[in-house]
Design a protein around this motif. Structure first.
Motif, PDB file in Angstrom:
ATOM      1  N   GLY A   1     -38.118  25.675  38.068  1.00 52.54           N
ATOM      2  CA  GLY A   1     -38.891  24.452  37.860  1.00 52.54           C
ATOM      3  C   GLY A   1     -40.394  24.652  37.821  1.00 52.54           C
ATOM      4  N   GLU A   2     -40.849  25.891  37.859  1.00 49.62           N
ATOM      5  CA  GLU A   2     -42.287  26.174  37.912  1.00 49.62           C
ATOM      6  C   GLU A   2     -42.962  26.191  36.542  1.00 49.62           C
ATOM      7  OE1 GLU A   2     -44.269  26.679  40.693  1.00 49.62           O
ATOM      8  OE2 GLU A   2     -42.521  25.941  41.787  1.00 49.62           O
ATOM      9  N   HIS A   3     -42.181  26.363  35.463  1.00 47.07           N
ATOM     10  CA  HIS A   3     -42.778  26.518  34.138  1.00 47.07           C
ATOM     11  C   HIS A   3     -42.039  25.668  33.100  1.00 47.07           C
ATOM     12  CE1 HIS A   3     -45.038  29.905  35.711  1.00 47.07           C
ATOM     13  NE2 HIS A   3     -43.916  30.306  36.272  1.00 47.07           N
ATOM     14  N   VAL A   4     -42.809  25.187  32.128  1.00 48.03           N
ATOM     15  CA  VAL A   4     -42.256  24.460  30.981  1.00 48.03           C
ATOM     16  C   VAL A   4     -42.628  25.262  29.737  1.00 48.03           C
ATOM     17  CG1 VAL A   4     -42.342  22.318  29.648  1.00 48.03           C
ATOM     18  CG2 VAL A   4     -42.476  22.238  32.152  1.00 48.03           C
ATOM     19  N   PHE A   5     -41.631  25.545  28.900  1.00 46.21           N
ATOM     20  CA  PHE A   5     -41.830  26.337  27.688  1.00 46.21           C
ATOM     21  C   PHE A   5     -41.629  25.452  26.468  1.00 46.21           C
ATOM     22  CE2 PHE A   5     -40.294  29.112  31.040  1.00 46.21           C
ATOM     23  CZ  PHE A   5     -41.232  30.148  30.995  1.00 46.21           C
ATOM     24  N   VAL A   6     -42.518  25.608  25.478  1.00 43.22           N
ATOM     25  CA  VAL A   6     -42.446  24.815  24.253  1.00 43.22           C
ATOM     26  C   VAL A   6     -42.485  25.760  23.058  1.00 43.22           C
ATOM     27  CG1 VAL A   6     -43.572  23.046  22.845  1.00 43.22           C
ATOM     28  CG2 VAL A   6     -43.600  22.857  25.346  1.00 43.22           C
ATOM     29  N   ALA A   7     -41.614  25.521  22.084  1.00 39.67           N
ATOM     30  CA  ALA A   7     -41.628  26.281  20.834  1.00 39.67           C
ATOM     31  C   ALA A   7     -42.236  25.415  19.742  1.00 39.67           C
ATOM     32  CB  ALA A   7     -40.203  26.679  20.447  1.00 39.67           C
ATOM     33  N   GLY A   8     -43.289  25.910  19.128  1.00 36.15           N
ATOM     34  CA  GLY A   8     -43.935  25.218  18.012  1.00 36.15           C
ATOM     35  C   GLY A   8     -43.676  25.983  16.736  1.00 36.15           C
ATOM     36  N   TYR A   9     -42.874  25.427  15.819  1.00 37.73           N
ATOM     37  CA  TYR A   9     -42.482  26.153  14.605  1.00 37.73           C
ATOM     38  C   TYR A   9     -43.631  26.371  13.642  1.00 37.73           C
ATOM     39  CZ  TYR A   9     -42.153  21.641  12.210  1.00 37.73           C
ATOM     40  OH  TYR A   9     -42.435  20.422  11.682  1.00 37.73           O
TER      41      TYR A   9
ATOM     42  N   ALA B   1     -36.108  17.931  27.802  1.00 38.37           N
ATOM     43  CA  ALA B   1     -35.666  18.821  28.876  1.00 38.37           C
ATOM     44  C   ALA B   1     -35.939  18.120  30.196  1.00 38.37           C
ATOM     45  CB  ALA B   1     -36.398  20.151  28.826  1.00 38.37           C
ATOM     46  N   LEU B   2     -35.094  18.371  31.146  1.00 38.47           N
ATOM     47  CA  LEU B   2     -35.168  17.730  32.451  1.00 38.47           C
ATOM     48  C   LEU B   2     -35.674  18.723  33.492  1.00 38.47           C
ATOM     49  CD1 LEU B   2     -34.365  14.969  33.649  1.00 38.47           C
ATOM     50  CD2 LEU B   2     -32.108  15.923  34.076  1.00 38.47           C
ATOM     51  N   SER B   3     -36.566  18.261  34.378  1.00 36.99           N
ATOM     52  CA  SER B   3     -37.020  19.118  35.472  1.00 36.99           C
ATOM     53  C   SER B   3     -35.838  19.452  36.370  1.00 36.99           C
ATOM     54  CB  SER B   3     -38.112  18.412  36.286  1.00 36.99           C
ATOM     55  OG  SER B   3     -37.575  17.286  36.962  1.00 36.99           O
ATOM     56  N   THR B   4     -35.971  20.514  37.150  1.00 35.73           N
ATOM     57  CA  THR B   4     -34.863  20.923  38.008  1.00 35.73           C
ATOM     58  C   THR B   4     -34.525  19.853  39.047  1.00 35.73           C
ATOM     59  OG1 THR B   4     -36.415  22.150  39.387  1.00 35.73           O
ATOM     60  CG2 THR B   4     -35.229  23.392  37.702  1.00 35.73           C
ATOM     61  N   ALA B   5     -35.503  19.066  39.452  1.00 38.43           N
ATOM     62  CA  ALA B   5     -35.261  17.984  40.410  1.00 38.43           C
ATOM     63  C   ALA B   5     -34.714  16.730  39.735  1.00 38.43           C
ATOM     64  CB  ALA B   5     -36.549  17.646  41.158  1.00 38.43           C
TER      65      ALA B   5
ATOM     66  N   ALA C   1     -39.117  22.345  20.382  1.00 40.64           N
ATOM     67  CA  ALA C   1     -38.144  22.504  21.462  1.00 40.64           C
ATOM     68  C   ALA C   1     -38.874  22.688  22.784  1.00 40.64           C
ATOM     69  CB  ALA C   1     -37.239  23.705  21.191  1.00 40.64           C
ATOM     70  N   VAL C   2     -38.231  22.255  23.864  1.00 41.92           N
ATOM     71  CA  VAL C   2     -38.817  22.372  25.203  1.00 41.92           C
ATOM     72  C   VAL C   2     -37.732  22.794  26.184  1.00 41.92           C
ATOM     73  CG1 VAL C   2     -38.506  19.900  25.708  1.00 41.92           C
ATOM     74  CG2 VAL C   2     -40.249  21.193  26.950  1.00 41.92           C
ATOM     75  N   ALA C   3     -38.120  23.615  27.150  1.00 40.62           N
ATOM     76  CA  ALA C   3     -37.188  24.065  28.190  1.00 40.62           C
ATOM     77  C   ALA C   3     -37.951  24.204  29.498  1.00 40.62           C
ATOM     78  CB  ALA C   3     -36.562  25.404  27.809  1.00 40.62           C
ATOM     79  N   VAL C   4     -37.235  24.056  30.607  1.00 45.11           N
ATOM     80  CA  VAL C   4     -37.815  24.195  31.941  1.00 45.11           C
ATOM     81  C   VAL C   4     -37.177  25.414  32.598  1.00 45.11           C
ATOM     82  CG1 VAL C   4     -38.126  23.079  34.193  1.00 45.11           C
ATOM     83  CG2 VAL C   4     -38.134  21.698  32.104  1.00 45.11           C
ATOM     84  N   SER C   5     -38.000  26.238  33.260  1.00 40.89           N
ATOM     85  CA  SER C   5     -37.472  27.418  33.949  1.00 40.89           C
ATOM     86  C   SER C   5     -36.536  26.985  35.079  1.00 40.89           C
ATOM     87  CB  SER C   5     -38.611  28.274  34.504  1.00 40.89           C
ATOM     88  OG  SER C   5     -39.341  27.563  35.489  1.00 40.89           O
ATOM     89  N   THR C   6     -35.629  27.862  35.466  1.00 44.57           N
ATOM     90  CA  THR C   6     -34.635  27.510  36.486  1.00 44.57           C
ATOM     91  C   THR C   6     -35.273  27.218  37.838  1.00 44.57           C
ATOM     92  OG1 THR C   6     -34.253  29.859  36.899  1.00 44.57           O
ATOM     93  CG2 THR C   6     -32.733  28.743  35.397  1.00 44.57           C
TER      94      THR C   6
END
Length: 145
Positions: free
Chosen positions: A134-142, A72-76, A127-132
């Motif tokens: 850019g303040e938070h990074v979310f990770v899913a651990g199966y 996932a890419l940071s918003t910047a 999986a990883v995602a960045v909030s719109t």
């Protein structure tokens, strides 16, 4: 092209470098069965990719992380986040000018990160995602609850 250190390409992101760094787009690829992320420079004139380098990310213990699954890419566009399922980890990579990437930081499930604080929820990080904003990074651990 098959490159050493990039077995089983599993994820890709594209970011634009600042004009001061030569501009142009970087294509960043994760190797699921290997230790690093590869950074390619995209030539807009002939649509070719030129490998800038494959960058491993060392773990806190011996060796390096493997099995990078998601990007996932940071918003910047200046940080790439990655997940390692077998190492139960998330990594942060700085996008550099001509060097491609530099591994900046990692966190592993169960790792102590401060007084009484332990990382939890990264087992089987997939999986990883960045909030719109850019303040938070979310990770899913199966493999975690």
């Amino acid at each position: 092209t098959v490159e050493e250190g990039l077995a089983g390409a599993s994820a890709v992101v594209v970011t634009r470098r600042p004009v001061a760094d030569g501009g142009g787009e970087l294509v960043i690829v994760a190797g699921m069965f290997d230790t690093g992320l590869a950074a390619y420079e995209w030539d807009e004139v002939d649509s070719s990719l030129r490998l800038l380098g494959i960058t491993p990310c060392p773990s806190q213990g011996p060796g390096t992380f493997v099995n990078w699954r998601s990007l996932a890419l940071s918003t910047a566009g200046d940080v790439v986040y990655s997940t390692s399922a077998s190492d139960h980890a998330v990594g942060a990579w700085l996008v550099q000018d001509r060097a491609g990437l530099v591994c900046a930081d990692t966190m592993r499930d169960g790792e102590s990160v401060g007084e009484g604080l332990v990382v939890d929820g990264l087992a089987g990080a997939h999986a990883v995602a960045v909030s719109t904003d850019g303040e938070h990074v979310f990770v899913a651990g199966y493999a975690d609850a």
